[in-house]
Write a protein that holds these residues in place. Structure first.
Motif, mmCIF file in Angstrom:
data_model
loop_
_atom_site.group_PDB
_atom_site.id
_atom_site.type_symbol
_atom_site.label_atom_id
_atom_site.label_comp_id
_atom_site.label_asym_id
_atom_site.label_seq_id
_atom_site.Cartn_x
_atom_site.Cartn_y
_atom_site.Cartn_z
ATOM 1 N N MET A 74 0.832 -1.211 0.000
ATOM 2 C CA MET A 74 0.000 0.000 0.000
ATOM 3 C C MET A 74 0.867 1.262 0.000
ATOM 4 S SD MET A 74 -3.039 -1.189 2.576
ATOM 5 C CE MET A 74 -3.960 0.323 2.367
ATOM 6 N N THR A 75 1.963 1.243 0.750
ATOM 7 C CA THR A 75 2.881 2.383 0.785
ATOM 8 C C THR A 75 3.475 2.632 -0.600
ATOM 9 O OG1 THR A 75 3.398 2.033 3.114
ATOM 10 C CG2 THR A 75 5.019 3.276 1.815
ATOM 11 N N GLN A 76 3.847 1.562 -1.288
ATOM 12 C CA GLN A 76 4.414 1.709 -2.624
ATOM 13 C C GLN A 76 3.364 2.226 -3.610
ATOM 14 O OE1 GLN A 76 6.162 -2.200 -3.153
ATOM 15 N NE2 GLN A 76 7.993 -1.619 -2.013
ATOM 16 N N PHE A 77 2.153 1.719 -3.524
ATOM 17 C CA PHE A 77 1.079 2.266 -4.357
ATOM 18 C C PHE A 77 0.922 3.760 -4.067
ATOM 19 C CE2 PHE A 77 -1.122 -1.982 -5.109
ATOM 20 C CZ PHE A 77 -1.167 -1.887 -6.494
ATOM 21 N N ASP A 78 0.836 4.117 -2.787
ATOM 22 C CA ASP A 78 0.623 5.521 -2.394
ATOM 23 C C ASP A 78 1.761 6.407 -2.887
ATOM 24 O OD1 ASP A 78 -1.132 7.403 -0.962
ATOM 25 O OD2 ASP A 78 0.599 7.631 0.380
ATOM 26 N N ALA A 79 2.988 5.909 -2.820
ATOM 27 C CA ALA A 79 4.135 6.679 -3.309
ATOM 28 C C ALA A 79 4.021 6.925 -4.812
ATOM 29 C CB ALA A 79 5.438 5.950 -2.982
ATOM 30 N N CYS A 80 3.648 5.899 -5.564
ATOM 31 C CA CYS A 80 3.495 6.050 -7.016
ATOM 32 C C CYS A 80 2.359 7.006 -7.351
ATOM 33 C CB CYS A 80 3.255 4.690 -7.664
ATOM 34 S SG CYS A 80 4.628 3.542 -7.487
ATOM 35 N N PHE A 81 1.242 6.862 -6.653
ATOM 36 C CA PHE A 81 0.120 7.781 -6.850
ATOM 37 C C PHE A 81 0.547 9.206 -6.499
ATOM 38 C CE2 PHE A 81 -2.965 4.085 -5.876
ATOM 39 C CZ PHE A 81 -3.283 3.884 -7.209
ATOM 40 N N ILE A 126 -9.321 17.453 -7.627
ATOM 41 C CA ILE A 126 -9.380 16.021 -7.330
ATOM 42 C C ILE A 126 -8.824 15.227 -8.513
ATOM 43 C CG2 ILE A 126 -10.857 14.056 -6.734
ATOM 44 C CD1 ILE A 126 -10.824 16.226 -4.569
ATOM 45 N N TYR A 127 -7.883 14.336 -8.198
ATOM 46 C CA TYR A 127 -7.285 13.451 -9.190
ATOM 47 C C TYR A 127 -7.655 12.018 -8.817
ATOM 48 C CZ TYR A 127 -4.060 17.479 -9.672
ATOM 49 O OH TYR A 127 -3.507 18.726 -9.824
ATOM 50 N N ASN A 128 -8.230 11.271 -9.750
ATOM 51 C CA ASN A 128 -8.535 9.858 -9.544
ATOM 52 C C ASN A 128 -7.563 9.030 -10.371
ATOM 53 O OD1 ASN A 128 -10.938 10.042 -7.833
ATOM 54 N ND2 ASN A 128 -11.821 11.064 -9.606
ATOM 55 N N MET A 129 -7.057 7.957 -9.760
ATOM 56 C CA MET A 129 -6.062 7.115 -10.426
ATOM 57 C C MET A 129 -6.310 5.646 -10.101
ATOM 58 S SD MET A 129 -2.655 9.404 -9.603
ATOM 59 C CE MET A 129 -3.251 10.161 -8.087
ATOM 60 N N THR A 144 -3.859 -4.657 -7.202
ATOM 61 C CA THR A 144 -4.427 -3.499 -7.896
ATOM 62 C C THR A 144 -4.846 -2.480 -6.847
ATOM 63 O OG1 THR A 144 -6.674 -4.397 -7.901
ATOM 64 C CG2 THR A 144 -5.287 -4.911 -9.822
ATOM 65 N N ALA A 145 -4.988 -1.244 -7.277
ATOM 66 C CA ALA A 145 -5.422 -0.198 -6.346
ATOM 67 C C ALA A 145 -6.090 0.931 -7.117
ATOM 68 C CB ALA A 145 -4.244 0.351 -5.544
ATOM 69 N N SER A 146 -6.904 1.678 -6.393
ATOM 70 C CA SER A 146 -7.486 2.903 -6.930
ATOM 71 C C SER A 146 -7.400 3.950 -5.829
ATOM 72 C CB SER A 146 -8.933 2.680 -7.369
ATOM 73 O OG SER A 146 -9.714 2.247 -6.269
ATOM 74 N N THR A 147 -7.360 5.200 -6.231
ATOM 75 C CA THR A 147 -7.189 6.267 -5.255
ATOM 76 C C THR A 147 -7.817 7.555 -5.735
ATOM 77 O OG1 THR A 147 -5.545 7.296 -3.780
ATOM 78 C CG2 THR A 147 -4.989 7.210 -6.106
ATOM 79 N N SER A 148 -8.031 8.453 -4.787
ATOM 80 C CA SER A 148 -8.377 9.850 -5.072
ATOM 81 C C SER A 148 -7.397 10.709 -4.299
ATOM 82 C CB SER A 148 -9.804 10.171 -4.617
ATOM 83 O OG SER A 148 -10.742 9.459 -5.386
ATOM 84 N N PHE A 149 -6.841 11.693 -4.970
ATOM 85 C CA PHE A 149 -5.921 12.652 -4.365
ATOM 86 C C PHE A 149 -6.524 14.043 -4.481
ATOM 87 C CE2 PHE A 149 -2.740 9.577 -3.838
ATOM 88 C CZ PHE A 149 -1.607 10.143 -3.264
ATOM 89 N N MET A 150 -6.142 14.917 -3.564
ATOM 90 C CA MET A 150 -6.584 16.297 -3.620
ATOM 91 C C MET A 150 -5.367 17.217 -3.770
ATOM 92 S SD MET A 150 -8.678 18.617 -0.862
ATOM 93 C CE MET A 150 -10.239 17.797 -1.160
ATOM 94 N N LYS A 151 -5.470 18.139 -4.700
ATOM 95 C CA LYS A 151 -4.483 19.199 -4.867
ATOM 96 C C LYS A 151 -4.832 20.290 -3.849
ATOM 97 C CE LYS A 151 -3.201 22.706 -8.280
ATOM 98 N NZ LYS A 151 -3.450 23.152 -9.670
ATOM 99 N N LEU A 152 -3.886 20.631 -2.997
ATOM 100 C CA LEU A 152 -4.120 21.620 -1.950
ATOM 101 C C LEU A 152 -3.752 23.028 -2.422
ATOM 102 C CD1 LEU A 152 -2.628 19.545 1.004
ATOM 103 C CD2 LEU A 152 -5.036 19.741 0.320
ATOM 104 N N HIS A 153 -4.228 24.023 -1.699
ATOM 105 C CA HIS A 153 -3.892 25.412 -2.024
ATOM 106 C C HIS A 153 -2.452 25.743 -1.636
ATOM 107 C CE1 HIS A 153 -7.954 26.361 -3.206
ATOM 108 N NE2 HIS A 153 -8.410 25.831 -2.082
#
Length: 160
Positions: A74-81, A126-129, A144-153
């Protein structure tokens, strides 16, 4: 260092920016978990909005059964995302909103894993990957994994 601005977006720029990952002074890696887990940039495709990174399993990442610990996957997925999100967010900070991971096959101590990330939706904030983790040995789909990221101000003190 390649500094990102809103105006610079191309295959060449994307490739040059991710190639900095091997530089020990790369601001996203220096003094972070990335120094520990050692992602290697493999390739990217600007038109397809995709990236690929590789990791070699390290002994300290093993679970009691001798396989790669699920939290490390999960850490490796999160790092790539996160690295992928940072390219699109330019100088803005990003944060994980949610991640869903599916573990399909065990990963052995001698494995090298390739994480192939695809941006499926690139909004203003919002970025979905999605991503797949493939083992070099026998081209095995391990997770496999899916994620949502948020671009901050907030922006970095120095541009990256």
């Amino acid at each position: 260092m390649i500094y990102l601005t809103e105006e610079i977006s191309s295959q060449e720029n994307m490739q040059a920016w991710f190639s900095q990952l091997s530089n020990p002074e790369f601001p996203l890696a220096k003094g972070t978990i990335l120094e520990q887990i050692k992602p290697v940039f493999v390739c990217c495709d600007f038109a397809e909005r995709s990236t690929e990174f590789a990791f070699t399993v390290q002994d300290w990442q093993l679970n009691p059964e001798g396989g790669l610990h699920g939290g490390m996957i999960m850490t490796q997925f999160d790092a790539c995302f996160g690295l992928t999100a940072h390219y699109y967010a330019k100088q803005h900070m990003v944060t994980t909103i949610t991640t869903n991971t599916n573990f399909l096959k065990p990963i052995r101590p001698d494995d090298t894993i390739h994480y192939k990330v695809k941006v499926t939706s690139l909004g203003k904030t919002i970025y979905n990957m999605t991503a797949e983790a493939w083992l070099e040995r026998d081209d095995i789909l391990a997770a496999t994994a899916s994620t949502s990221f948020m671009k901050l101000h907030h922006v970095f003190a120095e541009p990256i």
